[in-house]
Design a protein around this motif. Structure first.
Motif, PDB file in Angstrom:
ATOM      1  N   THR A   1      38.768  39.666  42.744  1.00  0.00           N
ATOM      2  CA  THR A   1      39.685  40.552  41.799  1.00  0.00           C
ATOM      3  C   THR A   1      39.788  42.085  41.945  1.00  0.00           C
ATOM      4  O   THR A   1      38.535  42.592  42.056  1.00  0.00           O
ATOM      5  N   PRO A   2      40.758  42.813  41.880  1.00  0.00           N
ATOM      6  CA  PRO A   2      40.729  43.930  42.243  1.00  0.00           C
ATOM      7  C   PRO A   2      40.431  44.833  40.845  1.00  0.00           C
ATOM      8  O   PRO A   2      40.004  44.262  39.776  1.00  0.00           O
ATOM      9  N   ALA A   3      40.351  46.141  40.895  1.00  0.00           N
ATOM     10  CA  ALA A   3      40.071  47.079  39.733  1.00  0.00           C
ATOM     11  C   ALA A   3      41.037  46.722  38.650  1.00  0.00           C
ATOM     12  O   ALA A   3      42.394  46.641  38.777  1.00  0.00           O
ATOM     13  N   ASN A   4      40.294  46.736  37.517  1.00  0.00           N
ATOM     14  CA  ASN A   4      40.964  46.609  36.141  1.00  0.00           C
ATOM     15  C   ASN A   4      41.751  45.215  36.030  1.00  0.00           C
ATOM     16  O   ASN A   4      42.576  45.278  35.253  1.00  0.00           O
ATOM     17  N   TRP A   5      41.347  44.342  36.914  1.00  0.00           N
ATOM     18  CA  TRP A   5      41.981  42.927  36.950  1.00  0.00           C
ATOM     19  C   TRP A   5      41.760  42.459  35.363  1.00  0.00           C
ATOM     20  O   TRP A   5      40.621  42.637  34.907  1.00  0.00           O
ATOM     21  N   LYS A   6      42.969  41.687  34.972  1.00  0.00           N
ATOM     22  CA  LYS A   6      42.492  40.737  33.805  1.00  0.00           C
ATOM     23  C   LYS A   6      43.434  39.545  34.106  1.00  0.00           C
ATOM     24  O   LYS A   6      44.353  39.255  35.090  1.00  0.00           O
TER      25      LYS A   6
ATOM     26  N   VAL B   1      32.573  41.730  29.457  1.00  0.00           N
ATOM     27  CA  VAL B   1      31.378  40.673  29.625  1.00  0.00           C
ATOM     28  C   VAL B   1      32.591  39.328  30.348  1.00  0.00           C
ATOM     29  O   VAL B   1      32.234  38.609  31.135  1.00  0.00           O
ATOM     30  N   VAL B   2      33.545  39.216  29.113  1.00  0.00           N
ATOM     31  CA  VAL B   2      34.469  37.944  29.319  1.00  0.00           C
ATOM     32  C   VAL B   2      35.234  38.067  30.291  1.00  0.00           C
ATOM     33  O   VAL B   2      35.613  37.210  31.038  1.00  0.00           O
ATOM     34  N   ARG B   3      35.844  39.439  30.871  1.00  0.00           N
ATOM     35  CA  ARG B   3      36.475  39.779  31.930  1.00  0.00           C
ATOM     36  C   ARG B   3      35.870  39.211  33.134  1.00  0.00           C
ATOM     37  O   ARG B   3      36.489  38.792  33.885  1.00  0.00           O
ATOM     38  N   ALA B   4      34.631  40.023  33.255  1.00  0.00           N
ATOM     39  CA  ALA B   4      33.925  39.570  34.662  1.00  0.00           C
ATOM     40  C   ALA B   4      33.520  38.236  34.699  1.00  0.00           C
ATOM     41  O   ALA B   4      33.671  37.832  35.705  1.00  0.00           O
ATOM     42  N   LEU B   5      33.350  37.407  33.529  1.00  0.00           N
ATOM     43  CA  LEU B   5      32.926  36.231  33.713  1.00  0.00           C
ATOM     44  C   LEU B   5      34.259  35.382  34.226  1.00  0.00           C
ATOM     45  O   LEU B   5      34.235  34.295  34.861  1.00  0.00           O
ATOM     46  N   ASP B   6      35.566  35.574  33.594  1.00  0.00           N
ATOM     47  CA  ASP B   6      36.478  35.044  34.235  1.00  0.00           C
ATOM     48  C   ASP B   6      36.999  35.231  35.582  1.00  0.00           C
ATOM     49  O   ASP B   6      37.450  34.280  36.303  1.00  0.00           O
ATOM     50  N   SER B   7      36.481  36.649  36.166  1.00  0.00           N
ATOM     51  CA  SER B   7      36.732  36.846  37.498  1.00  0.00           C
ATOM     52  C   SER B   7      35.616  35.809  38.244  1.00  0.00           C
ATOM     53  O   SER B   7      35.937  35.466  39.307  1.00  0.00           O
ATOM     54  N   LEU B   8      34.441  35.971  38.020  1.00  0.00           N
ATOM     55  CA  LEU B   8      33.497  35.086  38.642  1.00  0.00           C
ATOM     56  C   LEU B   8      33.864  33.675  38.779  1.00  0.00           C
ATOM     57  O   LEU B   8      33.708  32.976  39.784  1.00  0.00           O
ATOM     58  N   GLN B   9      34.373  33.170  37.651  1.00  0.00           N
ATOM     59  CA  GLN B   9      34.662  31.730  37.681  1.00  0.00           C
ATOM     60  C   GLN B   9      36.106  31.252  38.362  1.00  0.00           C
ATOM     61  O   GLN B   9      36.166  30.473  39.257  1.00  0.00           O
ATOM     62  N   LYS B  10      36.814  32.276  38.509  1.00  0.00           N
ATOM     63  CA  LYS B  10      38.013  32.150  39.241  1.00  0.00           C
ATOM     64  C   LYS B  10      37.687  32.242  41.019  1.00  0.00           C
ATOM     65  O   LYS B  10      38.259  31.690  41.580  1.00  0.00           O
ATOM     66  N   ALA B  11      36.797  33.270  40.986  1.00  0.00           N
ATOM     67  CA  ALA B  11      36.671  33.405  42.432  1.00  0.00           C
ATOM     68  C   ALA B  11      35.829  32.128  43.009  1.00  0.00           C
ATOM     69  O   ALA B  11      36.160  31.869  44.051  1.00  0.00           O
ATOM     70  N   MET B  12      34.939  31.704  42.234  1.00  0.00           N
ATOM     71  CA  MET B  12      34.288  30.500  42.819  1.00  0.00           C
ATOM     72  C   MET B  12      35.245  29.198  42.847  1.00  0.00           C
ATOM     73  O   MET B  12      35.171  28.384  43.810  1.00  0.00           O
ATOM     74  N   LYS B  13      36.239  29.090  42.072  1.00  0.00           N
ATOM     75  CA  LYS B  13      37.190  27.893  42.010  1.00  0.00           C
ATOM     76  C   LYS B  13      38.331  28.023  43.117  1.00  0.00           C
ATOM     77  O   LYS B  13      38.542  26.964  43.771  1.00  0.00           O
ATOM     78  N   HIS B  14      38.758  29.417  43.328  1.00  0.00           N
ATOM     79  CA  HIS B  14      39.801  29.530  44.122  1.00  0.00           C
ATOM     80  C   HIS B  14      39.691  30.296  45.368  1.00  0.00           C
ATOM     81  O   HIS B  14      40.630  30.680  46.293  1.00  0.00           O
TER      82      HIS B  14
END
Length: 225
Positions: free
Chosen positions: A166-171, A149-162
């Protein structure tokens, strides 16, 4: 099951919680919000999930994310059950099973002893625009993975900002992909630290890797220039 899904706006429902009554849009405001359901109070898997939610509150706080739970039990039951978490997370009461339908959180198979439908272990990550950005759906028998859940949240927030994906298994700290909507000139402006060109085996596209302002290596697909 049809219903609320990615890209839809969360309905502005008036809800009753253990921390008072409010409308969903007022609670969300202009913040990221996680709305999650659990099948029932005092049940073993739900107890572990609520405990994990409480343990992860500092992580969500760092990301300025609000939490909002939901079950079909009433407020009295919530207050008796969640002594350790109620200070952090309002939990919506839904004894009539109406809200779980509108938020697409109904388990198609599970029912309580009286034959009434139960919530699935659904979780919506809602953006500041009140739209669903990502949904997880687990059956009642399977608890969530909070790290995901936290990993997906980080991906979403980064996608919106930048404007990245994010690819598979991204962290956090791993390479990301610049959105296809970003042109080559825009990429140069957004990532002025320089580019590294990488040829793909298919030769159908080329990857250009700039450094972002957060020191993350990003991959740009030139086929989308």
């Amino acid at each position: 099951m049809p219903g609320l899904t990615i890209g839809d706006s969360v309905p502005n429902l008036q809800v009753q919680t253990n921390q008072g009554n409010f409308k969903l849009h007022d609670f969300i405001g202009d913040s990221w919000t996680i709305i999650f359901s659990h099948p029932g109070d005092f049940t073993p898997v739900c107890t572990t999930e609520l405990g994990k939610m409480a343990a992860y509150v500092p992580e969500f706080d760092k990301r300025e994310v609000k939490l909002l739970g939901l079950s079909c039990d009433d407020v009295k039951s919530h207050n008796e059950w969640i002594k350790d978490i109620e200070a952090y997370t309002p939990i919506i009461a839904d004894p009539n099973r109406e809200i779980i339908k509108q938020l697409n959180m109904v388990d198609p198979d599970e029912k309580d002893s009286s034959g009434k439908q139960l919530p699935s272990r659904a979780l919506h990550i809602v953006g500041p625009d009140h739209q669903v950005k990502l949904s997880f759906l687990y059956p009642a028998s399977t608890g969530r993975n909070m790290d995901e859940v936290v990993r997906a949240l980080d991906s979403l927030q980064k996608a919106m900002k930048h404007k990245v994906a994010t690819p598979a298994n991204w962290k956090q700290g791993d390479p990301v992909v610049i959105s296809p909507s970003v042109s080559s000139d825009q990429a140069k402006e957004m990532f002025p630290q320089g580019f590294q060109t990488v040829d793909l085996p298919s030769r159908k596209s080329t990857c250009v890797s700039p450094m972002s302002e957060t020191s993350l290596v990003s991959i740009y697909l030139s086929m989308y220039k």
